[in-house]
Design an enzyme around this catalytic site. Sequence first.
Site, PDB file in Angstrom:
ATOM      1  N   ASN A  26       0.862  -1.183   0.000  1.00  0.00           N
ATOM      2  CA  ASN A  26       0.000   0.000   0.000  1.00  0.00           C
ATOM      3  C   ASN A  26       0.898   1.231   0.000  1.00  0.00           C
ATOM      4  OD1 ASN A  26      -1.786   2.055   0.479  1.00  0.00           O
ATOM      5  ND2 ASN A  26      -2.747   1.121   2.276  1.00  0.00           N
ATOM      6  N   ARG A  57      -2.573  -2.010  -3.535  1.00  0.00           N
ATOM      7  CA  ARG A  57      -3.760  -1.190  -3.348  1.00  0.00           C
ATOM      8  C   ARG A  57      -3.682  -0.030  -4.334  1.00  0.00           C
ATOM      9  NH1 ARG A  57      -4.838   3.582   0.709  1.00  0.00           N
ATOM     10  NH2 ARG A  57      -7.042   3.858   0.308  1.00  0.00           N
ATOM     11  N   HIS A 106     -12.909   2.952   0.084  1.00  0.00           N
ATOM     12  CA  HIS A 106     -12.861   1.926   1.139  1.00  0.00           C
ATOM     13  C   HIS A 106     -13.468   0.601   0.662  1.00  0.00           C
ATOM     14  CE1 HIS A 106     -13.063   5.321   4.394  1.00  0.00           C
ATOM     15  NE2 HIS A 106     -11.792   4.965   4.199  1.00  0.00           N
ATOM     16  N   ARG A 139     -12.277  15.784   7.416  1.00  0.00           N
ATOM     17  CA  ARG A 139     -13.084  16.134   6.229  1.00  0.00           C
ATOM     18  C   ARG A 139     -14.502  16.487   6.651  1.00  0.00           C
ATOM     19  NH1 ARG A 139     -11.389  10.812   3.671  1.00  0.00           N
ATOM     20  NH2 ARG A 139      -9.258  11.199   2.994  1.00  0.00           N
ATOM     21  N   GLU A 173      -7.899  -4.774   5.285  1.00  0.00           N
ATOM     22  CA  GLU A 173      -7.877  -4.479   3.850  1.00  0.00           C
ATOM     23  C   GLU A 173      -6.745  -5.222   3.145  1.00  0.00           C
ATOM     24  OE1 GLU A 173      -8.361  -0.443   5.399  1.00  0.00           O
ATOM     25  OE2 GLU A 173      -9.170   0.059   3.436  1.00  0.00           O
TER      26      GLU A 173
END
Length: 362
Positions: A7, A73, A162, A223, A346
């Site tokens: 990743n 990823r 996601h 955010r 993940e």
Amino acid sequence: MKILVINCGSSSIKYKLYEFPQKTLITKGLIEKIGEKNSPMRDHGHGVSALLTRLIKEKAIESLDEISAVGHRVVHGGETFRQPSIIDKKVLKKITECSKLAPLHNPANLAGILACKKNMPSVVQIAVFDTAFHQTIPQYAYTYAIPLKYYKKYAIRKYGFHGTSHQFVALEASRILNKPLETLKLITCHLGNGCSITAIDKGKSIDTSMGFTPLEGLMMGTRCGDIDVAAVFNIMENENLSLKDIDTILNKKSGLLGVSGISNDIRLIKQGAKDGDSRARLALEMFIYRIKKYIGAYQFILGGADAVCVTAGIGENNPDIVEEIRKSVYALSGDKTKVLIISTDEELMIASLSHELISSPV
Ligand code: ADP
């Protein structure tokens, strides 16, 4: 066989090495400070070389030949990638084209892929996209109500992110509930620094809270999530801000941090609220309220849900927040809808998808 998962961020590489088909984790680690001043890791090429040397030094592998595949990823697959893909020249070109949609993320992902290709030219490289799982969202749910020409010209639409986490959690829920995924209606809530909720019908994403970028939807660490765009114009005008300024404010200075003025970390917000800080209390109430609002909407569009699954840093470590969610879900559906806390993984999902891809007959 050994599968390496990579990743790549702009200045770091996270990695995990697995043994398949057992799915056991052999080792994991992080290479940091890539491209930073005075760092020996001048670029991602150096980072990947250091990572591979480390694997050999730690005796996780004896030689690079032992690695059967590398799963990468990749943040944005646009509308091109609905599935993980073995990386060849064509795929590489398409990932490069998707950089327009994720200019901060895809170039770093690409740098990692190229560095691995250089260091391990004979090892199969696989791209697993954050957006791919959401490519089943129907057009009426992914289209923004703006002139359609912008979708055609610039591919402006909801993509969702996601994806590997939502997919992993859905598979785990099916295992825990002991029912095939194809029979389940699920709502998965990824609550980390970034937060998103997905409605999953029979294993397929039918809507998700993030949008064209990860900015839309829930309130997050830094955010803002959903906001009236006209409010953004107003702030820009009043404060005489550039596009870059407002982008930084909405992505990096808003959310839990912006409202509380304390932190983006839920632990500090909860402590502040406990100590009577009114901004911290407001931030916490807003955070939970938005989650409930999306869960309610998704229960409605799914026609009920078998389970609401909560995951990631906030979801896995804050039973009090999950309890708030549980109370609301119970008030609506009683015992019919379970609330499950599930640890996401993940990297394991990327490794599993990579393994599936290289093991399936051509
Ligand atoms: P990322 O999206 O960066 O992968 P994580 O899923 O790790 O983020 O979630 C990070 C957030 O999870 C932190 O900001 C913090 O609010 C929360 N968190 C992490 N660990 C704990 C913990 N032990 N207790 C409470 N909250 C936690």
